[in-house]
Motif scaffolding. Structure first.
Motif, PDB file in Angstrom:
ATOM      1  N   ASN A 157      -1.509   3.215   5.868  1.00 57.69           N
ATOM      2  CA  ASN A 157      -1.111   4.525   6.022  1.00 57.69           C
ATOM      3  C   ASN A 157      -2.143   5.982   6.684  1.00 57.69           C
ATOM      4  O   ASN A 157      -0.977   6.212   7.530  1.00 57.69           O
ATOM      5  N   ALA A 158      -3.612   5.644   6.567  1.00 58.91           N
ATOM      6  CA  ALA A 158      -3.718   6.785   7.663  1.00 58.91           C
ATOM      7  C   ALA A 158      -3.752   6.535   9.401  1.00 58.91           C
ATOM      8  O   ALA A 158      -3.255   6.821  10.256  1.00 58.91           O
ATOM      9  N   LEU A 159      -3.681   5.098   8.861  1.00 56.04           N
ATOM     10  CA  LEU A 159      -3.124   4.794  10.636  1.00 56.04           C
ATOM     11  C   LEU A 159      -1.785   5.176  11.230  1.00 56.04           C
ATOM     12  O   LEU A 159      -1.550   5.263  12.221  1.00 56.04           O
ATOM     13  N   CYS A 160      -0.955   4.379  10.740  1.00 56.12           N
ATOM     14  CA  CYS A 160       0.337   4.739  10.633  1.00 56.12           C
ATOM     15  C   CYS A 160       0.500   6.287  10.571  1.00 56.12           C
ATOM     16  O   CYS A 160       1.402   6.528  11.451  1.00 56.12           O
ATOM     17  N   SER A 161       0.062   7.219   9.577  1.00 59.63           N
ATOM     18  CA  SER A 161       0.066   8.629   9.688  1.00 59.63           C
ATOM     19  C   SER A 161       0.374   8.675  11.009  1.00 59.63           C
ATOM     20  O   SER A 161       1.173   9.954  12.005  1.00 59.63           O
ATOM     21  N   ALA A 219       4.863   1.690   5.053  1.00 58.98           N
ATOM     22  CA  ALA A 219       6.113   2.286   5.401  1.00 58.98           C
ATOM     23  C   ALA A 219       6.234   3.926   4.283  1.00 58.98           C
ATOM     24  O   ALA A 219       6.231   5.060   4.578  1.00 58.98           O
ATOM     25  N   ASP A 220       4.586   3.643   2.577  1.00 59.76           N
ATOM     26  CA  ASP A 220       4.157   5.349   2.636  1.00 59.76           C
ATOM     27  C   ASP A 220       4.276   6.063   4.001  1.00 59.76           C
ATOM     28  O   ASP A 220       4.707   7.280   3.655  1.00 59.76           O
ATOM     29  N   ALA A 221       3.792   5.854   5.076  1.00 69.29           N
ATOM     30  CA  ALA A 221       3.172   6.740   5.965  1.00 69.29           C
ATOM     31  C   ALA A 221       4.407   7.332   6.324  1.00 69.29           C
ATOM     32  O   ALA A 221       4.142   8.681   6.984  1.00 69.29           O
ATOM     33  N   VAL A 222       5.465   6.604   6.808  1.00 69.46           N
ATOM     34  CA  VAL A 222       6.799   7.452   6.992  1.00 69.46           C
ATOM     35  C   VAL A 222       7.405   8.984   6.578  1.00 69.46           C
ATOM     36  O   VAL A 222       7.619   9.217   6.510  1.00 69.46           O
ATOM     37  N   TRP A 223       7.247   7.792   4.726  1.00 69.11           N
ATOM     38  CA  TRP A 223       7.573   8.728   3.756  1.00 69.11           C
ATOM     39  C   TRP A 223       6.895   9.949   4.182  1.00 69.11           C
ATOM     40  O   TRP A 223       7.072  11.329   3.522  1.00 69.11           O
ATOM     41  N   GLN A 224       5.588   9.895   3.936  1.00 59.93           N
ATOM     42  CA  GLN A 224       4.299  10.938   3.407  1.00 59.93           C
ATOM     43  C   GLN A 224       4.670  12.298   5.366  1.00 59.93           C
ATOM     44  O   GLN A 224       4.474  13.040   5.118  1.00 59.93           O
ATOM     45  N   THR A 225       4.913  11.613   6.350  1.00 60.96           N
ATOM     46  CA  THR A 225       4.605  12.163   7.546  1.00 60.96           C
ATOM     47  C   THR A 225       6.045  12.575   8.116  1.00 60.96           C
ATOM     48  O   THR A 225       6.460  14.194   7.842  1.00 60.96           O
ATOM     49  N   GLN A 226       6.913  12.020   7.982  1.00 62.28           N
ATOM     50  CA  GLN A 226       8.475  12.089   7.968  1.00 62.28           C
ATOM     51  C   GLN A 226       9.097  13.062   7.463  1.00 62.28           C
ATOM     52  O   GLN A 226       9.805  13.926   7.950  1.00 62.28           O
ATOM     53  N   ASN A 227       9.027  12.946   6.440  1.00 63.97           N
ATOM     54  CA  ASN A 227       9.525  13.788   5.338  1.00 63.97           C
ATOM     55  C   ASN A 227       9.616  15.272   5.434  1.00 63.97           C
ATOM     56  O   ASN A 227      10.135  15.992   5.416  1.00 63.97           O
ATOM     57  N   ASN A 228       7.906  15.709   5.349  1.00 62.61           N
ATOM     58  CA  ASN A 228       7.495  17.097   5.578  1.00 62.61           C
ATOM     59  C   ASN A 228       7.880  18.097   6.929  1.00 62.61           C
ATOM     60  O   ASN A 228       8.290  18.421   7.056  1.00 62.61           O
ATOM     61  N   VAL A 229       7.938  16.584   8.294  1.00 60.27           N
ATOM     62  CA  VAL A 229       8.495  17.181   9.365  1.00 60.27           C
ATOM     63  C   VAL A 229       9.716  17.243   9.030  1.00 60.27           C
ATOM     64  O   VAL A 229      10.506  18.399   9.523  1.00 60.27           O
ATOM     65  N   THR A 286      10.602  -2.045   4.938  1.00 54.43           N
ATOM     66  CA  THR A 286       9.013  -2.532   4.825  1.00 54.43           C
ATOM     67  C   THR A 286       9.535  -2.202   3.297  1.00 54.43           C
ATOM     68  O   THR A 286       9.174  -3.316   3.096  1.00 54.43           O
ATOM     69  N   HIS A 287      10.015  -1.168   3.002  1.00 54.15           N
ATOM     70  CA  HIS A 287       9.860  -1.622   1.345  1.00 54.15           C
ATOM     71  C   HIS A 287      11.054  -2.729   0.636  1.00 54.15           C
ATOM     72  O   HIS A 287      10.239  -3.173   0.061  1.00 54.15           O
ATOM     73  N   LEU A 288      11.909  -2.084   1.153  1.00 55.04           N
ATOM     74  CA  LEU A 288      12.971  -3.521   0.663  1.00 55.04           C
ATOM     75  C   LEU A 288      12.366  -4.733   0.409  1.00 55.04           C
ATOM     76  O   LEU A 288      12.321  -5.295  -0.236  1.00 55.04           O
ATOM     77  N   SER A 289      11.703  -5.340   1.417  1.00 55.39           N
ATOM     78  CA  SER A 289      11.011  -6.424   2.012  1.00 55.39           C
ATOM     79  C   SER A 289       9.683  -6.676   1.073  1.00 55.39           C
ATOM     80  O   SER A 289      10.399  -7.631  -0.257  1.00 55.39           O
ATOM     81  N   CYS A 290       9.249  -5.453   1.009  1.00 59.71           N
ATOM     82  CA  CYS A 290       8.294  -5.612  -0.463  1.00 59.71           C
ATOM     83  C   CYS A 290       8.388  -5.641  -1.693  1.00 59.71           C
ATOM     84  O   CYS A 290       8.425  -6.602  -2.983  1.00 59.71           O
ATOM     85  N   ILE A 291       9.770  -5.135  -2.468  1.00 60.63           N
ATOM     86  CA  ILE A 291       9.938  -4.783  -3.746  1.00 60.63           C
ATOM     87  C   ILE A 291      10.593  -6.086  -3.949  1.00 60.63           C
ATOM     88  O   ILE A 291      10.791  -7.410  -4.717  1.00 60.63           O
ATOM     89  N   VAL A 292      11.612  -6.933  -3.008  1.00 59.03           N
ATOM     90  CA  VAL A 292      12.115  -8.184  -3.343  1.00 59.03           C
ATOM     91  C   VAL A 292      11.195  -9.613  -3.145  1.00 59.03           C
ATOM     92  O   VAL A 292      11.328 -10.232  -4.022  1.00 59.03           O
ATOM     93  N   ALA A 293       9.712  -9.586  -2.500  1.00 57.41           N
ATOM     94  CA  ALA A 293       8.765 -10.302  -2.678  1.00 57.41           C
ATOM     95  C   ALA A 293       7.801  -9.742  -4.244  1.00 57.41           C
ATOM     96  O   ALA A 293       7.502 -10.627  -4.466  1.00 57.41           O
TER      97      ALA A 293
END
Length: 456
Positions: free
Chosen positions: A302-306, A359-369, A328-335
């Motif tokens: 998460n930190a590196l992807c952020s 995937a969480d790094a996307v929501w945390q960085t991009q949602n805030n921006v 990414t999250h869709l694939s994880c949920i199905v698996a």
């Protein structure tokens, strides 16, 4: 080092110290306090407090005390939660959870407002695009902040690693791990056996000290900041009720109504990882001593992807990153629906938590921006809305955690993710249309002038 970057680093390291404590505690609540569902109930209550405070407190506190002192006061609420864990019961955890919840929304709204103002101010100085500098600052912040999960969970793993080795988990129990877990939060198993009270006190002492250091760091080293846009409006003081209701008034914006599903999903997916993946997959199949290590993998990716996304978004745009997060999250949920946890497949536990972090790094960085850029003139109210809807996601997810099977929770995640992406795509379409109109108008003007000249 330039002044703005120094302040970004002070905020980032303050949050690193604070969430080293809180992140580690949150990951362990459902496993440490599984009796009668105390752990997940405390978390649900906590985010209920966030929900309430998001409605009213952030704009009021930020206007009254400024971003810096709002952050300091809110951090003290987190320290109170750490202290409440020293004697964990319904009479200590629930009240301190509410206190933390009331402080969480102002904390995050003040942090987002501070970074957005700092980024725009720096962009004006150096002649860059505001959103690019803001994106870069959020990337730096989340790189440092998300690493708190590494340190917090490493501390818990090292402390609890001194627990005597437990017996192998019986095959009968493994049948009910993962998506098949319907034992609910009140079930007590061999793998969720509590560590000794001495080890718990040691861990809580470290976490509380880390929180106190965070408060001191912000109070001493962070510079206060004022919003130039707000100053430009003059010294006219807004009525109390106007400020109080600003969070709800912003919901009149169609874009915000569409975007509320993004923070709701963010709350759902983080709650699933902290409350269900740690308990029904990791603790159930491996034991509580592995929770910290698995969460370290999540926090590290998460930190590196952020940091990566903060730089990458300048070249790819945010749409590509949202698509990456969704797939990414869709694939994880199905698996996770199909996979049956097995201690012999140790690496798989880390793969899932790592991908979840990507995937969480996307929501945390991009949602805030996204919220900061689209609602630049109403930053405090926008970020209050963000925390409000994220808190709603946390509250609902932790609330149903005690009586829904894990496979049902995964199907709910799948549905909310799909709806959130459709709503987000609609907002991007509306933004593209609104940007195209002024461009088309400007192109028409020279053509009309040319026709007039010809006619004359």
């Amino acid at each position: 080092m330039e002044r703005s970057l120094r302040n970004v680093l002070v905020v980032s390291f303050g949050f690193l110290l604070l969430f080293t404590a809180y992140g580690g505690l949150q990951s362990l609540q459902s496993s440490l306090y599984s009796e009668e569902g105390l752990g997940v109930t405390a978390l649900s209550t906590l985010y209920g407090g966030v929900l309430l405070s998001s409605m009213f407190l952030p704009p009021l506190l930020i206007k009254k005390f400024g971003c810096k002192w709002t952050i300091v006061l809110s951090m003290c609420c987190y320290v109170a939660f750490s202290l409440g864990n020293f004697y964990a019961s319904w009479y200590t955890l629930i009240p301190t959870s509410i206190v933390l919840g009331l402080g969480a929304a102002p904390l995050w709204s003040a942090q987002c407002t501070y970074l957005t103002i700092m980024g725009n101010t720096q962009a004006e100085k150096v002649g860059k695009v505001g959103r690019d500098v803001v994106n870069q600052y959020f990337g730096i912040f989340f790189l440092i902040f998300q690493s708190s999960g590494v340190w917090g969970n490493l501390i818990s793993s090292l402390v609890f690693g001194q627990t005597p080795t437990q017996e192998a988990i019986p095959e009968e129990q493994l049948l009910f791990c993962g998506a098949s877990d319907c034992l609910m939060a009140t079930a007590s198993t061999n793998s969720t056996q509590r560590p000794s009270q001495t080890l718990i006190y040691t861990l809580l002492g470290i976490y509380t000290g880390s929180g106190v250091l965070a408060v001191l760091l912000i109070a001493v080293f962070l510079e206060p900041i004022k919003d130039a846009q707000q100053e430009g409006k003059g010294e006219k003081k807004l009525p109390f009720w106007f400020t109080l209701l600003s969070t709800f008034r912003l919901l009149r914006d169609k874009r915000l109504r569409l975007l509320v599903l993004l923070p709701v999903y963010s709350g759902f997916e983080q709650a699933f990882l902290a409350g269900d993946y740690t308990r029904s997959y990791t603790t159930c199949a491996l034991g509580i001593q592995f929770v910290g290590y698995v969460m370290i993998c999540f926090s590290a990716t998460n930190a590196l992807c952020s940091l990566l996304y903060g730089r990458l978004s300048q070249h790819t745009g945010r749409i590509a990153l949202y698509a990456l997060g969704a797939v990414t999250h869709l694939s994880c949920i199905v698996a996770l629906l199909l996979w049956r946890p097995d201690p012999r497949q140790l690496a798989v536990f880390f793969v899932f938590s790592g991908l979840w972090g990507v995937a969480d790094a996307v929501w945390q960085t991009q949602n805030n921006v996204l919220y900061g850029v689209l609602f630049e003139k109403d930053k405090e109210a926008a970020f209050s809305n963000y925390r409000l809807w994220e808190a709603l996601g946390f509250t609902v997810a932790f609330g149903y955690s005690t009586f829904l099977c894990v496979n049902v929770k995964l199907y709910i995640l799948l549905g909310v993710l799909s709806l959130a992406m459709v709503a987000y795509g609609t907002v991007e379409y509306l933004e593209a249309q609104s940007l195209a109109r002024p461009a088309a108008t400007e192109q028409k003007k020279p053509a009309e002038e040319a026709v007039m000249e010809t006619a004359m």
